[in-house]
Design a protein around this motif. Structure first.
Motif, short mmCIF file in Angstrom:
data_model
loop_
_atom_site.label_atom_id
_atom_site.label_comp_id
_atom_site.label_asym_id
_atom_site.label_seq_id
_atom_site.Cartn_x
_atom_site.Cartn_y
_atom_site.Cartn_z
N VAL A 26 0.84 -1.21 0.00
CA VAL A 26 0.00 0.00 0.00
C VAL A 26 0.87 1.25 0.00
N LEU A 27 1.93 1.23 0.82
CA LEU A 27 2.81 2.40 0.89
C LEU A 27 3.73 2.49 -0.33
N ARG A 28 4.16 1.37 -0.84
CA ARG A 28 5.10 1.35 -1.96
C ARG A 28 4.42 1.60 -3.29
N ARG A 29 3.21 1.09 -3.45
CA ARG A 29 2.54 1.19 -4.73
C ARG A 29 1.10 1.68 -4.56
N PRO A 30 0.91 2.84 -3.92
CA PRO A 30 -0.46 3.32 -3.73
C PRO A 30 -1.10 3.75 -5.05
N MET A 31 -2.36 3.44 -5.19
CA MET A 31 -3.13 3.85 -6.36
C MET A 31 -4.12 4.91 -5.88
N THR A 32 -4.39 5.87 -6.73
CA THR A 32 -5.44 6.83 -6.43
C THR A 32 -6.49 6.73 -7.51
N LEU A 33 -7.70 7.00 -7.12
CA LEU A 33 -8.84 6.90 -8.02
C LEU A 33 -9.69 8.14 -7.87
N GLY A 34 -10.05 8.72 -8.98
CA GLY A 34 -10.91 9.90 -8.97
C GLY A 34 -12.07 9.72 -9.94
N VAL A 35 -12.99 10.65 -9.88
CA VAL A 35 -14.15 10.66 -10.77
C VAL A 35 -14.34 12.07 -11.30
N ARG A 36 -14.85 12.17 -12.51
CA ARG A 36 -15.22 13.46 -13.11
C ARG A 36 -16.54 13.26 -13.82
N GLY A 37 -17.37 14.29 -13.82
CA GLY A 37 -18.67 14.19 -14.46
C GLY A 37 -18.87 15.26 -15.52
N LEU A 38 -19.33 14.82 -16.67
CA LEU A 38 -19.72 15.74 -17.75
C LEU A 38 -21.23 15.92 -17.64
N ILE A 39 -21.65 17.03 -17.02
CA ILE A 39 -23.07 17.32 -16.85
C ILE A 39 -23.54 18.03 -18.10
N HIS A 40 -24.45 17.38 -18.83
CA HIS A 40 -24.93 17.92 -20.09
C HIS A 40 -26.40 18.28 -19.96
N ASP A 41 -26.71 19.56 -20.11
CA ASP A 41 -28.09 20.04 -20.12
C ASP A 41 -28.58 19.91 -21.56
N THR A 42 -29.37 18.88 -21.83
CA THR A 42 -29.81 18.62 -23.20
C THR A 42 -30.74 19.71 -23.72
N ALA A 43 -31.47 20.38 -22.84
CA ALA A 43 -32.40 21.43 -23.27
C ALA A 43 -31.67 22.64 -23.84
N THR A 44 -30.50 22.95 -23.30
CA THR A 44 -29.76 24.13 -23.75
C THR A 44 -28.46 23.75 -24.47
N ASN A 45 -28.20 22.46 -24.59
CA ASN A 45 -26.95 21.94 -25.18
C ASN A 45 -25.74 22.62 -24.55
N SER A 46 -25.74 22.64 -23.22
CA SER A 46 -24.64 23.24 -22.47
C SER A 46 -24.07 22.24 -21.48
N VAL A 47 -22.86 22.53 -21.02
CA VAL A 47 -22.19 21.66 -20.05
C VAL A 47 -21.78 22.49 -18.84
N PHE A 48 -21.71 21.81 -17.70
CA PHE A 48 -21.37 22.46 -16.44
C PHE A 48 -19.87 22.36 -16.21
N LEU A 49 -19.23 23.52 -15.98
CA LEU A 49 -17.80 23.57 -15.71
C LEU A 49 -17.54 24.35 -14.44
N ILE A 50 -16.40 24.05 -13.84
CA ILE A 50 -16.00 24.76 -12.62
C ILE A 50 -14.60 25.32 -12.81
N ARG A 51 -14.30 26.35 -12.02
CA ARG A 51 -12.95 26.89 -11.95
C ARG A 51 -12.55 26.91 -10.49
N HIS A 52 -11.52 26.12 -10.16
CA HIS A 52 -11.06 26.03 -8.78
C HIS A 52 -10.30 27.28 -8.36
N THR A 53 -10.17 27.46 -7.06
CA THR A 53 -9.40 28.58 -6.52
C THR A 53 -7.91 28.27 -6.52
#
Length: 164
Positions: A26-53
């Motif tokens: 675990v210490l020698r070969r740790p793996m990290t796992l993340g998730v990302r979501g593409l939020i698509h508003d089909t009514a407006t054909n737009s996507v949700f984006l964020i800008r971190h600080t």
């Protein structure tokens, strides 16, 4: 009546040795796992984006999967935290990516979300500088390359990259 001993449960020196080897890996070969979501508003054909600080550019909401948490649970938590967005149907896992720019052991599950609710817009806080929906043909100039690649894979039929 005696119960049979669990064949996977080791006691004594063998058990301690197995636990130490597990800790070492675990210490020698740790793996990290993340998730990302593409939020698509089909009514407006737009996507949700964020800008971190703390990092430049506009990107898809998401974050790390915590210990004891499923990828779906992590995605739901991150969308709520970063966008006031709630899933109203299961998200669609589109692809998995090796995120070599983050580390040699980081992987990201990429989801498409088209059934969601956002009761109030996300206001800036200590983590999110800005957030909002953008038409696909008018994305912010500072949209990250990885975000642009995921959008092109989903909406323009570009080949799915193994890399984030």
């Amino acid at each position: 009546m005696t119960s049979p001993q669990d064949p996977f449960r080791q006691t004594g020196w063998a058990g301690l040795r197995a636990r130490l080897f597990h800790l070492y890996f675990v210490l020698r070969r740790p793996m990290t796992l993340g998730v990302r979501g593409l939020i698509h508003d089909t009514a407006t054909n737009s996507v949700f984006l964020i800008r971190h600080t703390y990092v430049p550019g506009w990107q898809l909401p998401g974050g790390g999967v915590e210990v004891g948490e499923t990828m779906d649970e992590a995605l739901a938590r991150e969308l709520a935290e970063e966008g006031n967005i709630a899933l109203i149907a299961p998200p669609a896992l589109k692809s998995m990516h090796f995120n070599r720019r983050s580390s040699r052991r980081d992987h990201v599950g990429f989801y498409l979300i088209e059934q969601f609710a956002q009761t109030v817009p996300k206001l800036p806080d200590h983590e999110i500088a800005e957030a909002g929906f953008f038409p696909l043909d008018r994305l912010p100039e500072a949209t990250t390359p990885a975000t642009l690649r995921r959008i092109a894979e989903v909406f323009q039929g570009e080949p799915i990259s193994s890399y984030w």
